[in-house]
Enzyme design. Structure first.
Site, mmCIF file in Angstrom:
data_model
loop_
_atom_site.group_PDB
_atom_site.id
_atom_site.type_symbol
_atom_site.label_atom_id
_atom_site.label_comp_id
_atom_site.label_asym_id
_atom_site.label_seq_id
_atom_site.Cartn_x
_atom_site.Cartn_y
_atom_site.Cartn_z
ATOM 1 C CB SER A 190 -0.954 -0.004 1.191
ATOM 2 O OG SER A 190 -0.239 -0.126 2.394
ATOM 3 C CG HIS A 218 -3.835 -1.007 -2.288
ATOM 4 N ND1 HIS A 218 -4.395 0.256 -2.367
ATOM 5 C CD2 HIS A 218 -3.523 -1.205 -0.980
ATOM 6 C CE1 HIS A 218 -4.392 0.793 -1.156
ATOM 7 N NE2 HIS A 218 -3.877 -0.067 -0.306
ATOM 8 C CE LYS A 249 -7.533 1.174 0.895
ATOM 9 N NZ LYS A 249 -6.916 0.265 1.838
HETATM 10 C C1 LIG Z 1 -6.903 0.157 3.262
HETATM 11 C C2 LIG Z 1 -6.353 -1.157 3.604
HETATM 12 C C3 LIG Z 1 -6.966 -1.980 4.552
HETATM 13 C C4 LIG Z 1 -8.110 -1.502 5.415
HETATM 14 O O1 LIG Z 1 -9.266 -1.409 4.702
HETATM 15 P P1 LIG Z 1 -10.445 -0.436 5.208
HETATM 16 O O2 LIG Z 1 -11.620 -0.971 4.493
HETATM 17 O O3 LIG Z 1 -10.069 0.943 4.804
HETATM 18 O O4 LIG Z 1 -10.556 -0.587 6.683
HETATM 19 C C5 LIG Z 1 -6.447 -3.247 4.744
HETATM 20 N N1 LIG Z 1 -5.368 -3.677 4.060
HETATM 21 C C6 LIG Z 1 -4.734 -2.888 3.163
HETATM 22 C C7 LIG Z 1 -3.546 -3.411 2.441
HETATM 23 C C8 LIG Z 1 -5.210 -1.603 2.916
HETATM 24 O O5 LIG Z 1 -4.556 -0.819 2.066
#
Ligand SMILES: *Cc1c(COP(=O)(O)O)cnc(C)c1O
Length: 403
Positions: A190, A218, A249
């Site tokens: 990330s 991602h 996302k």
């Molecule tokens: C954003 C993210 C999360 C958390 O997800 P949310 O739905 O925002 O709580 C978990 N793992 C990774 C790799 C992320 O980038």
């Protein structure tokens, strides 16, 4: 301010407030800014100024998609805005079942379970699957939610240097015979945008009989021709035991999920505390998420456009002299060095109309502070070109770029 109690809690509160205040006083604080309006997928209004959006995780530009909005509105008409509490009791709605079936099909798994955030999904799933007497093995650059899940589980927590497969094998050999092992990593990292060496991780997990959990926050909508993620990208179907992802996302909603075998999902439904003790996803968000998975499959042009935009963005920044590290995806780190340099780059970029944000230590190692820029399918090539020109100008002004 003075606290009546002078202990370590008060010290930590004061220290953080001082750090924030110091950065604010230099006019270098850009976190928690309020976005007043979204203008299309690629532009935002912040403090009354329109800027290009280069900090979005909506990789396929699905925020505001008419079909997804409509699905959310219909769900409100049908179910209202809340649930009746937890899923196990009265909180399970038809829309939850439909969402979980859609996810299972999208991820080529037998079944899926959803939670109210991706963060909570990692916490609860890791700590349900492993505990005292087990081993959990994690890449050093894994997301904080994975780290927290590992710590909370009470399992022996082994880490290996980022993407170092020799070290991963050593950790696997370290586990005494007969102990349960879970290997967990991000598919796409990330902060850096690079990929895990997936074929090798799979090979090692099979060799040492470890369970494999992959966080696809991602990679869904990003990797593979159909955007279904890392198994599709490497043409290695049915290799991940626990396929985790977020609904916040690429999927423009909120929540998290795990897809896997029927037995595994049924186990989580009866053993994971975030499922049993926390309220169900709101109907509108469940409906939006379900429809978003369908839209990804119906509109494959978005994935092609994201890929073209990503190539343009990475190559363009490199050609302008920036170090974009090992990224291969829409997350493009623009290395700045010190925290100060990253904050200054942000200020110049935002003043000139590029909404981009810095990532500094301790989120990344000291000296590797960066802009963490993202590009999406909502951008047009000429917008990306302009944004890169502005970032370049900032680079010269701040001294990140040098003759
Ligand atoms: C954003 C993210 C999360 C958390 O997800 P949310 O739905 O925002 O709580 C978990 N793992 C990774 C790799 C992320 O980038």
């Amino acid at each position: 301010m003075e606290y009546p109690i002078k202990d370590n809690i008060a010290k930590r509160v004061t220290a953080m407030n001082q750090r924030v205040e110091e950065i604010r006083s230099k006019d270098l604080y850009f976190y928690n800014q309020t976005i007043e309006e979204l203008r299309g997928g690629s532009r935002v209004l912040v403090n009354g100024r329109e800027m290009g959006m280069y900090a979005s995780y909506s990789y396929l530009g699905l925020v505001g998609h008419p079909k997804i909005n409509q699905a959310a509105q219909k769900a409100i008409e049908k179910y209202g805005t809340g649930t009746h509490g937890v899923r196990t009791l009265a909180g399970s709605l038809k829309i939850h079942q439909e969402l979980e079936e859609t996810i299972a099909s999208f991820k080529h798994a037998e079944a899926a379970i959803t939670f109210t955030s991706g963060y909570v999904t990692n916490l609860t799933v890791v700590s349900t699957l492993v505990g005292r007497g087990d081993y959990v093995i994690s890449d050093k650059l894994n997301h904080a939610s994975i780290v927290d899940g590992c710590l909370m589980s009470g399992a022996k927590f082994l880490r290996f240097p980022h993407n170092d497969m020799t070290a991963l094998e050593q950790r696997l050999q370290q586990v005494p015979d007969g102990f349960a092992k879970l290997v967990i990593t991000d598919a796409v990292f990330s902060m850096d945008g690079d990929l895990i060496n997936f074929p090798k991780v799979v090979e090692l997990c099979r060799k040492y009989k470890a369970w494999l959990m992959i966080d696809e926050a991602h990679s869904v909508g990003v990797l593979g021709e159909k955007g279904t993620g890392i198994e599709e990208y490497f043409n290695m179907p049915n290799t991940i035991d626990i396929k985790m992802g977020t609904l916040s996302k690429t999927i423009p909603s909120v929540g998290g999920y795990v897809a896997g075998s029927k037995d595994l999902i049924n186990y989580l439904r009866h053993a994971s505390r975030a499922y049993i003790f926390s309220a169900a996803l709101p109907p509108a968000q469940a409906a939006a998420a379900k429809t978003a998975f369908e839209v990804i499959l119906e509109e494959p042009w978005r994935i092609q456009k994201l890929r073209a935009n990503t190539t343009q963005f990475i190559n363009g920044l490199r050609a302008r002299g920036f170090d974009t590290m090992l990224t291969e995806t829409a997350i493009v780190p623009v290395l700045c060095g010190s925290d100060e340099a990253a904050f200054s780059m942000t200020r110049v970029a935002q003043r000139n109309g590029v909404f981009v944000l810095p990532v500094v230590s301790p989120a990344v190692p000291p000296g590797l502070s960066r802009l963490r820029a993202t590009v999406t399918a909502a951008h047009e090539p000429q917008e990306i070109e302009q944004a890169m020109d502005i970032i370049e100008k900032a680079g010269w002004e701040v001294g990140v770029l040098q003759k």
